[in-house]
Design an enzyme around this catalytic site. Sequence first.
Site, PDB file in Angstrom:
ATOM      1  N   ASN A 169       0.797  -1.231   0.000  1.00  0.00           N
ATOM      2  CA  ASN A 169       0.000   0.000   0.000  1.00  0.00           C
ATOM      3  C   ASN A 169       0.833   1.286   0.000  1.00  0.00           C
ATOM      4  O   ASN A 169       0.354   2.336  -0.409  1.00  0.00           O
ATOM      5  CB  ASN A 169      -1.025   0.001   1.140  1.00  0.00           C
ATOM      6  CG  ASN A 169      -0.395  -0.030   2.511  1.00  0.00           C
ATOM      7  OD1 ASN A 169       0.791  -0.314   2.640  1.00  0.00           O
ATOM      8  ND2 ASN A 169      -1.170   0.242   3.535  1.00  0.00           N
ATOM      9  N   GLU A 264       5.463  -3.587  11.704  1.00  0.00           N
ATOM     10  CA  GLU A 264       4.189  -2.871  11.729  1.00  0.00           C
ATOM     11  C   GLU A 264       3.194  -3.775  11.024  1.00  0.00           C
ATOM     12  O   GLU A 264       3.294  -4.008   9.829  1.00  0.00           O
ATOM     13  CB  GLU A 264       4.299  -1.532  11.008  1.00  0.00           C
ATOM     14  CG  GLU A 264       2.990  -0.780  10.998  1.00  0.00           C
ATOM     15  CD  GLU A 264       2.902   0.239   9.872  1.00  0.00           C
ATOM     16  OE1 GLU A 264       3.937   0.607   9.293  1.00  0.00           O
ATOM     17  OE2 GLU A 264       1.773   0.649   9.552  1.00  0.00           O
ATOM     18  N   CYS A 298      -3.151   0.690   7.087  1.00  0.00           N
ATOM     19  CA  CYS A 298      -3.205   0.034   8.403  1.00  0.00           C
ATOM     20  C   CYS A 298      -3.795   0.981   9.426  1.00  0.00           C
ATOM     21  O   CYS A 298      -4.361   0.552  10.431  1.00  0.00           O
ATOM     22  CB  CYS A 298      -1.830  -0.469   8.818  1.00  0.00           C
ATOM     23  SG  CYS A 298      -0.613   0.823   8.848  1.00  0.00           S
TER      24      CYS A 298
HETATM   25  O1  G3H Z   1      -0.666   1.253   6.004  1.00  0.00           O
HETATM   26  C1  G3H Z   1       0.104   1.602   6.884  1.00  0.00           C
HETATM   27  C2  G3H Z   1       0.733   2.913   6.891  1.00  0.00           C
HETATM   28  O2  G3H Z   1       1.767   2.956   7.837  1.00  0.00           O
HETATM   29  C3  G3H Z   1      -0.266   4.006   7.124  1.00  0.00           C
HETATM   30  O3  G3H Z   1       0.315   5.230   6.882  1.00  0.00           O
HETATM   31  O4  G3H Z   1      -1.248   6.709   8.155  1.00  0.00           O
HETATM   32  O5  G3H Z   1       0.331   7.641   6.475  1.00  0.00           O
HETATM   33  O6  G3H Z   1      -1.637   6.297   5.755  1.00  0.00           O
HETATM   34  P1  G3H Z   1      -0.609   6.534   6.808  1.00  0.00           P
END
Ligand code: G3H
Length: 496
Positions: A169, A264, A298
């Site tokens: 993603n 993570e 996430c």
């Molecule tokens: O999908 C996991 C990422 O660490 C989320 O990052 O909060 O910048 O969208 P973000």
Amino acid sequence: MASTGVFSDILYGDVFKYYADGEWKKSSSGQSVAIINPTTRKPQYKVQACTKEEVNKAMERAKFAQKSWARTPLWKRGELLHKAAAILKEHKSPIGECLVKEIAKPAKDAFTEVVRSGDLVSYCAEEGVRILGDGKLLVSDSFPGNDRSKYCLTSKIPLGVVLAIPPYNYPVNLAVSKIAPALIAGNSLVLKPPTQGAVSCLHMVHCFHLAGFPKGLISCITGKGSQIGDFLTTHPDVDCISFTGGDTGIAIAKKAGMIPLQMELGGKDACIILEDADLNLVAENIIKGGFSYSGQRCTAVKVIFAMESIADALVEKVNARVAKLTVGPPEKNCDITPVVSEASANFIEGLIMDAKDKGAKFCQEHKREGNLIWPLLLDHVTPDMRIAREEPFGPVVPVIRIKSIEEGIHHCNSSKYGLQGCVFTKDINKAMLISDAMETGTVQINSAPARGPDHFPFQGFKDSGIGSQGITNSINMMTKTKSTVINLPSPSYSMG
Ligand code: G3H
């Protein structure tokens, strides 16, 4: 269709090469892995299917290159990172276009990801120069029984070879959030990109190549996780693993040896809404937090716990905004774009059907075409529904009505995840108490969960992760402490 121009040297026929020992290479396997465009559902790109032998070579070179990199002055390491950051930003268009095709990220978000990544690399260079330039001096006479005859000097030194595994993603941003701290701290780096997102990663690595990092210091190994995944993560030359993704991370952690891990993993980020909340602000944040990149973050809002007295009004406001979301291809910058794969779309649909069978109220009609799933708010969701507990990674947000704040906290803490959460209220005292009670790595007050700004600490509790990220924490995590103790002669020693 592969991109050309400055990136043409990373192609062999129609297959993207992998990167090792400072060169772009074709795998001896003679095999490739196809990357399916989530929108067209047709093959878009091909990457090399690297062999275990090629992994071994990359590790060997990484181990060798790291030794002299660790002795390269810190300011020089920083200078090269600044150069890579500038090149990365210059190439935001070709890289962004790849993100659009590989992972169906809306074009504007794809370009933002590349720019954010350049900024992250630069910040990392500056932060690294500051914090790694700082050591400590301890004297012995503060501990009982000691006199002042020992001086202990401590500094941070690199771990060795860091293995970075980013998710689909944010293939570029979550790759550089591992690469840049590793490099500034004096480590070498082996990158295993996700299959969807591999070409964007290769382009990003090409920017580091153009910046002129030493040969072997950075490698990018492509291929199927099922073929080389375990081999990489259990490789004896790996000194640290930084992984972002799903439950695979738990399996990796169980198999990894005595090395530092930064993981993570998933999240079921809860949004607790109190009676005094500004409902327009909440609705805006549910749209942004729950539906941006079609919920494939996430940190997306994945379950709403709304006090019963305001739930009807809130649902109405969210519905009005859902109706305005545009649905379609990423090239047209639609808000909702196809999810990454057919398997993912099927999984999301399974959660929706389970909620339907168990009596959830559909605020919109459920619609799906290929991998494109229309945004959906599910009201009157109950804890027995899968959508109440599982992570859809899609544009579906459940609302659970609660009778008390304690009930919301109880639901939030019953989750196996603990990444982020948020609370909406005008009462800062209540917000702080709720934040204390929520078992999540971060609680946002009056805003949707989010990782950024990228220097903020970012960590998950329970099955959501190990270790803390964010630029400063990542640099520290990718180092170890080294002490040198100077032992002086006994106090009776005469200086002459
Ligand atoms: O999908 C996991 C990422 O660490 C989320 O990052 O909060 O910048 O969208 P973000």
